[in-house]
Design a protein around this motif. Structure first.
Motif, PDB file in Angstrom:
ATOM      1  N   UNK B 125     -19.419   3.094  -3.152  1.00 48.35           N
ATOM      2  CA  UNK B 125     -18.704   3.708  -2.024  1.00 48.35           C
ATOM      3  C   UNK B 125     -17.859   2.662  -1.299  1.00 48.35           C
ATOM      4  N   UNK B 126     -18.452   1.487  -1.120  1.00 47.90           N
ATOM      5  CA  UNK B 126     -17.727   0.404  -0.452  1.00 47.90           C
ATOM      6  C   UNK B 126     -16.506   0.012  -1.289  1.00 47.90           C
ATOM      7  N   UNK B 127     -16.698  -0.094  -2.598  1.00 50.86           N
ATOM      8  CA  UNK B 127     -15.578  -0.445  -3.492  1.00 50.86           C
ATOM      9  C   UNK B 127     -14.495   0.638  -3.441  1.00 50.86           C
ATOM     10  N   UNK B 128     -14.944   1.905  -3.406  1.00 48.28           N
ATOM     11  CA  UNK B 128     -13.979   3.016  -3.351  1.00 48.28           C
ATOM     12  C   UNK B 128     -13.161   2.944  -2.056  1.00 48.28           C
ATOM     13  N   UNK B 129     -13.833   2.611  -0.955  1.00 51.37           N
ATOM     14  CA  UNK B 129     -13.106   2.501   0.327  1.00 51.37           C
ATOM     15  C   UNK B 129     -12.063   1.380   0.259  1.00 51.37           C
ATOM     16  N   UNK B 130     -12.452   0.252  -0.344  1.00 53.22           N
ATOM     17  CA  UNK B 130     -11.511  -0.869  -0.484  1.00 53.22           C
ATOM     18  C   UNK B 130     -10.328  -0.466  -1.369  1.00 53.22           C
ATOM     19  N   UNK B 131     -10.642   0.250  -2.461  1.00 53.30           N
ATOM     20  CA  UNK B 131      -9.573   0.710  -3.360  1.00 53.30           C
ATOM     21  C   UNK B 131      -8.618   1.636  -2.637  1.00 53.30           C
ATOM     22  N   UNK B 132      -9.187   2.478  -1.769  1.00 47.48           N
ATOM     23  CA  UNK B 132      -8.338   3.417  -1.029  1.00 47.48           C
ATOM     24  C   UNK B 132      -7.335   2.655  -0.147  1.00 47.48           C
ATOM     25  N   UNK B 133      -7.813   1.554   0.453  1.00 46.94           N
ATOM     26  CA  UNK B 133      -6.897   0.743   1.283  1.00 46.94           C
ATOM     27  C   UNK B 133      -5.743   0.222   0.412  1.00 46.94           C
ATOM     28  N   UNK B 134      -6.090  -0.205  -0.808  1.00 51.04           N
ATOM     29  CA  UNK B 134      -5.056  -0.719  -1.724  1.00 51.04           C
ATOM     30  C   UNK B 134      -4.082   0.394  -2.130  1.00 51.04           C
ATOM     31  N   UNK B 135      -4.641   1.592  -2.367  1.00 53.07           N
ATOM     32  CA  UNK B 135      -3.796   2.723  -2.757  1.00 53.07           C
ATOM     33  C   UNK B 135      -2.825   3.076  -1.632  1.00 53.07           C
ATOM     34  N   UNK B 136      -3.307   3.025  -0.403  1.00 51.93           N
ATOM     35  CA  UNK B 136      -2.419   3.314   0.738  1.00 51.93           C
ATOM     36  C   UNK B 136      -1.243   2.343   0.754  1.00 51.93           C
ATOM     37  N   UNK B 137      -1.556   1.091   0.375  1.00 53.05           N
ATOM     38  CA  UNK B 137      -0.503   0.072   0.415  1.00 53.05           C
ATOM     39  C   UNK B 137       0.528   0.263  -0.695  1.00 53.05           C
ATOM     40  N   UNK B 138       0.077   0.705  -1.885  1.00 55.17           N
ATOM     41  CA  UNK B 138       1.083   0.845  -2.961  1.00 55.17           C
ATOM     42  C   UNK B 138       1.472   2.307  -3.215  1.00 55.17           C
ATOM     43  N   UNK B 139       1.278   3.136  -2.205  1.00 51.56           N
ATOM     44  CA  UNK B 139       1.651   4.556  -2.307  1.00 51.56           C
ATOM     45  C   UNK B 139       3.166   4.691  -2.483  1.00 51.56           C
ATOM     46  N   UNK B 140       3.570   5.653  -3.306  1.00 52.63           N
ATOM     47  CA  UNK B 140       4.995   5.892  -3.534  1.00 52.63           C
ATOM     48  C   UNK B 140       5.513   6.851  -2.460  1.00 52.63           C
ATOM     49  N   UNK B 141       6.776   6.681  -2.158  1.00 50.28           N
ATOM     50  CA  UNK B 141       7.356   7.543  -1.136  1.00 50.28           C
ATOM     51  C   UNK B 141       8.354   8.480  -1.810  1.00 50.28           C
ATOM     52  N   UNK B 142       7.823   9.553  -2.402  1.00 44.71           N
ATOM     53  CA  UNK B 142       8.696  10.423  -3.196  1.00 44.71           C
ATOM     54  C   UNK B 142       8.659  11.890  -2.754  1.00 44.71           C
ATOM     55  N   UNK B 143       7.899  12.186  -1.736  1.00 46.53           N
ATOM     56  CA  UNK B 143       7.912  13.551  -1.182  1.00 46.53           C
ATOM     57  C   UNK B 143       7.209  14.609  -2.001  1.00 46.53           C
TER      58      UNK B 143
END
Lengths: 155, 477
Positions: B125-143
């Motif tokens: 769960x802790x790893x998943x939360x950390x991964x989520x932070x990374x995903x937020x950072x490399x999220x694409x902005x495509x609508x």
């Protein structure tokens, strides 16, 4: 759903343990003329399992039956003849009410409510008890619903 | 390999356990079944393990009800039991081998294994939360709505509701965005961790490309299927990867844009090759892509090579059935919106006015009078569609009404009446209407009949307009 059936009557060893726990109550109840036989205790466990299965509930212990004995063995309306059958009725009423009040009343409190109605309002009549408790459930739900709606309105 | 259980007996087990019987999603139960099947556990030992699990369940029910109730409804008990088994699975899956896991199940207290499992799940769960932070950072902005909604709302909601003790097994059922590789054999927190790992990789790959190019690619996809891409359930990684590879195959130095000319070129090239040549060709191109982009992260490379196999098979199949349009997205011109719609939002009738209007309409016998009343009284699309569905028009009256509409209105109605057909496999409006099967909605049937009678020019004009309709601008209901 098969789960209640599987869990409530999982192992013959547990049944033996439960029967022994019920029989231990005889030490206290015998002064009031109430003594469970091993067959009577088994019948209580059987009834418990059937009630839980039919109501879709799971109980991993025997505390409810013990609590009912603890609270009712002094009742003047219970005698050696009706002891087991009344206990079985109480078990059914108890688990039915747990469902109908959506687990919002604790075990101890619910047993006290049943006892209060049975001893004081219903004069030991099980039929009257069931009818009064239906009204209790109706009122309880209405109040819970009002409280919920009240909270929603504040938001 | 040999293992010893607590009684000192040697377990020469490796040859007996059939690992294909060990599903990861219910690992402990599979281990018990399998070890009973091969005689590594007796019924008594399994009963003993079950009783220990039931004891844990009893304790957790007490915790769940805060000690106020010894019973719970079956649904809750099942959920807690699944959470317990999930944590024991987590421990067993962490063992070096199934044999070691069986040995521990036999020799150690199940409550101890459960506690260790809880620690593993907690770590996931802790790893998943950390991964989520990374995903937020490399999220694409495509609508893309499903993508944005998943990252911005579904996953945070999952983390808010997720509990290790009572809910570890619960997956993310509400996640809309589909990944290229979604491992459905696992569930609960591990599924979420795996989902986020893959989502991060897909994002990271797409980040090698210009975000405007990706958005243009998605728009082209929308125009190809005659729908607004923003509301489609599509996977961005696949579209980007596919066009990136095809662009290199077509000799385009960089980017994702493939013109009609390059499509024809590619199509000709691929059709001339046999299956093994296509395979080889794609392999070389993927290598080139990796080199051109200077992709060196191992997890991204693994993902690319894993998808390459699926991609190659798909390309070969589509080449053979002459359907490369299903995988190569060509550039589509953006059509300037030069239309006006007869109907306007916000001019809807009140329900009582609408009912009165329908009553009036039903009293009229003459079709022309009915059409005149509709034209003068209905101003919003919602009202118009409600009117079509209100059983007050029949047969020829529908045809007369549709005749009064412009191409844009007809295109809007086509999107509604033929939504599934246009969305799933759009091969032109003419083929859609000729293949349209029965509908339960009368106006849909009459509308299709009307289109069948319309001239080719009109059908083509309506088809062109289909791509222009923006679902976000027009609310149908």
């Amino acid at each position: 759903m098969f789960l209640p059936m599987v869990l409530n009557s999982l192992n013959p060893l547990l049944k033996e343990t439960f029967v022994n726990e019920l029989l231990k109550c005889n030490e206290r109840t015998k002064d009031y003329g109430l003594v469970l036989t091993p067959e009577g205790a088994e019948s209580i466990i059987e009834a418990r399992n059937n009630i839980l299965n039919s109501l879709g509930r799971v109980d991993m212990g025997i505390e409810v039956a013990l609590g009912l004995i603890e609270n009712f063995y002094t009742s003047t309306f219970i005698n050696e003849e009706n002891y087991v059958s009344v206990l079985n009725e109480f078990q059914e009423i108890f688990y039915y009410m747990k469902n109908e009040t959506e687990d919002m009343i604790s075990d101890d409190k619910l047993i006290c409510i049943i006892k209060d109605y049975y001893e004081n309002l219903c004069g030991g009549s099980l039929e009257l008890l069931k009818s009064c408790l239906e009204e209790f459930i109706h009122d309880f739900r209405r109040k819970a619903h009002t409280a919920e709606a009240g909270l929603g309105g504040e938001e | 390999m040999e293992q010893r259980d607590n009684s000192g007996q040697t377990l020469a087990v490796q040859s007996k356990i059939n690992s294909t019987n060990l599903k990861k999603s219910q690992y402990t139960i599979a281990l018990l079944n399998e070890s009973f099947r091969v005689g590594l556990m007796s019924r008594e030992e399994i009963n003993n393990i079950q009783i220990q699990i039931m004891q844990i369940l009893k304790e957790l029910i007490a915790r769940y009800t805060k000690g106020e109730s010894s019973s719970v409804c079956a649904y809750t008990a099942e959920s807690i039991l699944n959470s317990i088994l999930y944590c024991i699975d987590a421990y067993a899956l962490g063992c070096d081998s199934p044999e070691e896991a069986i040995c521990h199940l036999k020799s150690l207290q199940i409550s101890k294994l459960y506690e260790r499992g809880v620690k593993s799940v907690s770590r996931w769960l802790e790893e998943a939360r950390e991964l989520y932070k990374k995903v937020r950072k490399n999220k694409l902005n495509v609508g893309l709505e499903s993508y944005d909604h998943t990252i911005n709302e579904d996953i945070p909601l999952y983390f808010t509701n997720c509990g290790i003790v009572f809910d570890a097994h619960n997956g993310a059922a509400s996640i809309d965005y589909q990944l290229t590789f979604d491992d459905m054999s696992i569930n609960g927190i591990l599924y979420m961790k795996n989902y986020l790992e893959h989502l991060w990789i897909e994002n990271a790959f797409c980040k090698y490309f210009n975000s405007e190019d990706i958005e243009k690619l998605l728009s082209d996809f929308g125009r190809t299927i005659g729908m607004d891409y923003k509301i489609e359930l599509i996977n961005i990684f696949e579209l980007v990867f596919n066009n990136a590879v095809f662009a290199i195959l077509a000799g385009i130095p960089e980017g994702l844009r493939i013109s009609q000319y390059h499509f024809d070129l590619l199509s000709g090239k691929l059709k001339a090759l046999d299956d093994s040549e296509i395979d080889k060709y794609i392999c070389q191109t993927v290598e080139k892509l990796v080199k051109n982009m200077n992709i060196c992260e191992l997890n991204i490379l693994d993902y690319i090579y894993r998808y390459k196999t699926v991609f190659t098979q798909r390309v070969i199949r589509l080449v053979r059935i002459d359907s490369l349009r299903g995988i190569i997205l060509t550039e589509k011109e953006e059509i300037k919106k030069g239309y006006t719609i007869l109907f306007e939002n916000g001019k809807e009738m009140k329900i009582e006015d609408f009912n009165l209007f329908i009553k009036k309409l039903m009293k009229l016998k003459n079709t022309e009078d009915k059409i005149a009343l509709i034209k003068s009284g209905i101003e919003s699309l919602n009202d118009f569609v409600d009117l079509l569905a209100s059983d007050c028009l029949f047969g020829k009256e529908f045809e007369a009404l549709f005749n009064e509409l412009g191409d844009m209105e007809l295109a809007i109605l086509a999107k509604m009446a033929l939504y599934e057909e246009i969305r799933s496999d759009f091969r032109g409006l003419r083929s859609v209407i000729s293949e349209k099967k029965e509908s339960r909605v009368e106006w849909h049937i009459c509308f299709v009949e009307f289109l069948k009678k319309s001239g080719i020019d009109r059908i083509e004009s309506i088809e062109r307009l289909l791509g222009e309709i923006d679902y976000t601008e027009i609310s149908f209901y």
